[in-house]
Scaffold this motif. Sequence first.
Motif, PDB file in Angstrom:
ATOM      1  N   LEU A 216       0.891  -1.159   0.000  1.00 31.29           N
ATOM      2  CA  LEU A 216       0.000   0.000   0.000  1.00 31.29           C
ATOM      3  C   LEU A 216       0.929   1.208   0.000  1.00 31.29           C
ATOM      4  O   LEU A 216       1.515   1.556   1.024  1.00 31.29           O
ATOM      5  CB  LEU A 216      -0.906  -0.012   1.243  1.00 31.29           C
ATOM      6  CG  LEU A 216      -1.814   1.207   1.432  1.00 31.29           C
ATOM      7  CD1 LEU A 216      -2.722   1.432   0.243  1.00 31.29           C
ATOM      8  CD2 LEU A 216      -2.664   1.045   2.706  1.00 31.29           C
ATOM      9  N   PRO A 217       1.134   1.832  -1.187  1.00 32.55           N
ATOM     10  CA  PRO A 217       2.156   2.872  -1.292  1.00 32.55           C
ATOM     11  C   PRO A 217       1.927   4.014  -0.299  1.00 32.55           C
ATOM     12  O   PRO A 217       0.795   4.426  -0.075  1.00 32.55           O
ATOM     13  CB  PRO A 217       2.007   3.385  -2.732  1.00 32.55           C
ATOM     14  CG  PRO A 217       1.289   2.302  -3.455  1.00 32.55           C
ATOM     15  CD  PRO A 217       0.416   1.631  -2.442  1.00 32.55           C
ATOM     16  N   THR A 218       3.012   4.495   0.290  1.00 31.56           N
ATOM     17  CA  THR A 218       2.939   5.675   1.155  1.00 31.56           C
ATOM     18  C   THR A 218       2.835   6.900   0.245  1.00 31.56           C
ATOM     19  O   THR A 218       2.998   6.785  -0.974  1.00 31.56           O
ATOM     20  CB  THR A 218       4.238   5.819   1.970  1.00 31.56           C
ATOM     21  OG1 THR A 218       5.326   5.940   1.039  1.00 31.56           O
ATOM     22  CG2 THR A 218       4.463   4.627   2.888  1.00 31.56           C
ATOM     23  N   LYS A 219       2.591   8.063   0.850  1.00 27.37           N
ATOM     24  CA  LYS A 219       2.458   9.290   0.033  1.00 27.37           C
ATOM     25  C   LYS A 219       3.709   9.537  -0.790  1.00 27.37           C
ATOM     26  O   LYS A 219       3.616   9.918  -1.956  1.00 27.37           O
ATOM     27  CB  LYS A 219       2.190  10.480   0.942  1.00 27.37           C
ATOM     28  CG  LYS A 219       0.807  10.451   1.493  1.00 27.37           C
ATOM     29  CD  LYS A 219       0.189  11.844   1.460  1.00 27.37           C
ATOM     30  CE  LYS A 219      -1.216  11.724   1.966  1.00 27.37           C
ATOM     31  NZ  LYS A 219      -1.231  11.235   3.379  1.00 27.37           N
ATOM     32  N   SER A 220       4.891   9.298  -0.196  1.00 24.61           N
ATOM     33  CA  SER A 220       6.102   9.584  -0.970  1.00 24.61           C
ATOM     34  C   SER A 220       6.314   8.512  -2.050  1.00 24.61           C
ATOM     35  O   SER A 220       6.762   8.829  -3.148  1.00 24.61           O
ATOM     36  CB  SER A 220       7.322   9.719  -0.060  1.00 24.61           C
ATOM     37  OG  SER A 220       7.413   8.627   0.799  1.00 24.61           O
ATOM     38  N   GLN A 221       5.938   7.261  -1.750  1.00 25.31           N
ATOM     39  CA  GLN A 221       6.036   6.216  -2.795  1.00 25.31           C
ATOM     40  C   GLN A 221       5.088   6.518  -3.957  1.00 25.31           C
ATOM     41  O   GLN A 221       5.398   6.254  -5.120  1.00 25.31           O
ATOM     42  CB  GLN A 221       5.705   4.840  -2.209  1.00 25.31           C
ATOM     43  CG  GLN A 221       6.835   4.256  -1.376  1.00 25.31           C
ATOM     44  CD  GLN A 221       6.386   3.020  -0.601  1.00 25.31           C
ATOM     45  OE1 GLN A 221       5.228   2.892  -0.204  1.00 25.31           O
ATOM     46  NE2 GLN A 221       7.307   2.096  -0.392  1.00 25.31           N
ATOM     47  N   GLU A 222       3.908   7.063  -3.611  1.00 26.74           N
ATOM     48  CA  GLU A 222       2.917   7.381  -4.658  1.00 26.74           C
ATOM     49  C   GLU A 222       3.476   8.350  -5.691  1.00 26.74           C
ATOM     50  O   GLU A 222       3.081   8.331  -6.849  1.00 26.74           O
ATOM     51  CB  GLU A 222       1.682   8.033  -4.018  1.00 26.74           C
ATOM     52  CG  GLU A 222       0.582   7.048  -3.670  1.00 26.74           C
ATOM     53  CD  GLU A 222      -0.585   7.724  -2.955  1.00 26.74           C
ATOM     54  OE1 GLU A 222      -0.695   8.962  -3.027  1.00 26.74           O
ATOM     55  OE2 GLU A 222      -1.355   6.998  -2.316  1.00 26.74           O
ATOM     56  N   LYS A 223       4.396   9.199  -5.237  1.00 28.83           N
ATOM     57  CA  LYS A 223       4.941  10.219  -6.145  1.00 28.83           C
ATOM     58  C   LYS A 223       5.958   9.645  -7.128  1.00 28.83           C
ATOM     59  O   LYS A 223       6.284  10.280  -8.121  1.00 28.83           O
ATOM     60  CB  LYS A 223       5.582  11.351  -5.336  1.00 28.83           C
ATOM     61  CG  LYS A 223       4.545  12.128  -4.547  1.00 28.83           C
ATOM     62  CD  LYS A 223       5.092  13.462  -4.031  1.00 28.83           C
ATOM     63  CE  LYS A 223       4.034  14.199  -3.224  1.00 28.83           C
ATOM     64  NZ  LYS A 223       4.265  14.162  -1.774  1.00 28.83           N
ATOM     65  N   LEU A 224       6.475   8.451  -6.827  1.00 27.09           N
ATOM     66  CA  LEU A 224       7.501   7.868  -7.702  1.00 27.09           C
ATOM     67  C   LEU A 224       6.889   7.394  -9.010  1.00 27.09           C
ATOM     68  O   LEU A 224       5.804   6.802  -9.025  1.00 27.09           O
ATOM     69  CB  LEU A 224       8.188   6.681  -7.006  1.00 27.09           C
ATOM     70  CG  LEU A 224       8.914   6.977  -5.693  1.00 27.09           C
ATOM     71  CD1 LEU A 224       9.454   5.684  -5.095  1.00 27.09           C
ATOM     72  CD2 LEU A 224      10.054   7.962  -5.953  1.00 27.09           C
ATOM     73  N   GLU A 225       7.614   7.636 -10.078  1.00 25.91           N
ATOM     74  CA  GLU A 225       7.216   7.196 -11.416  1.00 25.91           C
ATOM     75  C   GLU A 225       6.997   5.677 -11.449  1.00 25.91           C
ATOM     76  O   GLU A 225       6.075   5.172 -12.086  1.00 25.91           O
ATOM     77  CB  GLU A 225       8.350   7.598 -12.379  1.00 25.91           C
ATOM     78  CG  GLU A 225       8.088   7.366 -13.837  1.00 25.91           C
ATOM     79  CD  GLU A 225       7.259   8.500 -14.454  1.00 25.91           C
ATOM     80  OE1 GLU A 225       6.598   8.221 -15.441  1.00 25.91           O
ATOM     81  OE2 GLU A 225       7.292   9.643 -13.929  1.00 25.91           O
ATOM     82  N   SER A 226       7.849   4.937 -10.717  1.00 27.20           N
ATOM     83  CA  SER A 226       7.846   3.472 -10.783  1.00 27.20           C
ATOM     84  C   SER A 226       6.683   2.827 -10.018  1.00 27.20           C
ATOM     85  O   SER A 226       6.432   1.635 -10.167  1.00 27.20           O
ATOM     86  CB  SER A 226       9.176   2.944 -10.228  1.00 27.20           C
ATOM     87  OG  SER A 226       9.374   3.479  -8.932  1.00 27.20           O
TER      88      SER A 226
END
Length: 344
Positions: A216-226
């Motif tokens: 479950l992506p965190t907010k900062s992971q959500e921002k990553l292109e990948s």
Amino acid sequence: METIRMLVDNNLNSEKSYAQAVDLLNNGEVVAFPTETVYGLGADATNDVAVKKIFEAKGRPSDNPLIVHIGTREEVSNYIEEIPEIAVKLMDTFWPGPLTVIMKAKKGLLAKSVTAGLTTVGMRMPDHEVALELLRKLKKPVAAPSANRSGKPSPTKAIHVEEDLKGSIPLILDGGATGIGIESTVLDVTVNPPVILRPGGVTKEMLEEVIGDVILPTKSQEKLESTPKAPGMKYTHYAPNAPVYLVESNPAVVSDAIKRLKTEGQKIALLAPISFEKLGADYFFPYGVEGDKEMMSTKLYDDLRACDKTEATIILATTTTTEGVGAAIMNRLEKAAGGKWYNK
Ligand code: AMP
Ligand code: MG
């Protein structure tokens, strides 16, 4: 266009209502119907002209793909290239229910606008007797997003559908209030480990019990292109007319906020646990008893919509933890607020 709302109920003879809905869908029209999550606006998922009417009625951006609803497990293999082992486990455990599984679609079978040009498609079997009866009578897959105007809170009652879409769709099947009140969990199983693109009623914890690690992506992971994403999550969602601000679920903090806003001449709507009733907000919409997340998810959209019927100039919504269904609730609240916090 005249919009008819028809009651469908176990205690009524609803055969005529279903027959009318099936006829409309077979003729390339759209029909709104209840599911256990929210009301959906459905069209024959194999008919591109019909599916386009959904986008038009909702004002939905055409790059936002639709979930395909089916009435039987057997239908999955008609539209999916190859069903991963974990998808089988998930369908066995959670279907019918609020879990949408994203898999690789077979080419050329579903209408182009359903998948918005992607090679994958999300499928789910709803756990609602009206939705299942309709799907099983139609014997076709039904593409259906939530039956609201794009950007507005999803409808949890037939009357909400009427408020948004009266005059632009021919039929609403009215099966009463939906149960869960927020949309399905969307899980992408084309990646390993699977990624939750949208949290919902089937929680990360529940998924992990069946298939192991899930992201479950965190907010900062959500921002990553990948990080895999649902195309729709970038758009404004669930927003009433007045601005929504999130606020800590603490009576002292909320009380201070109300006092300060009043001196600014604001009219305040408060969404909060029932124990916050006497804090002086101009309009109060209780979620239920503090900590009852199921009740909070059931009532959230109804409460947000109710704010539009008031003179409120600002909406304060108290938050909850992200455990269990709290992750889905906070996802919707953050979108409704556009990420704004009062005093943070
Ligand atoms: P709604 O139809 O409003 O309940 O929203 C469905 C959500 O699932 C939206 O955020 C879509 O972008 C997302 N979705 C549907 N199909 C796919 C897909 N094939 N891949 C990724 N996300 C999807
Ligand atoms: Mg929606």
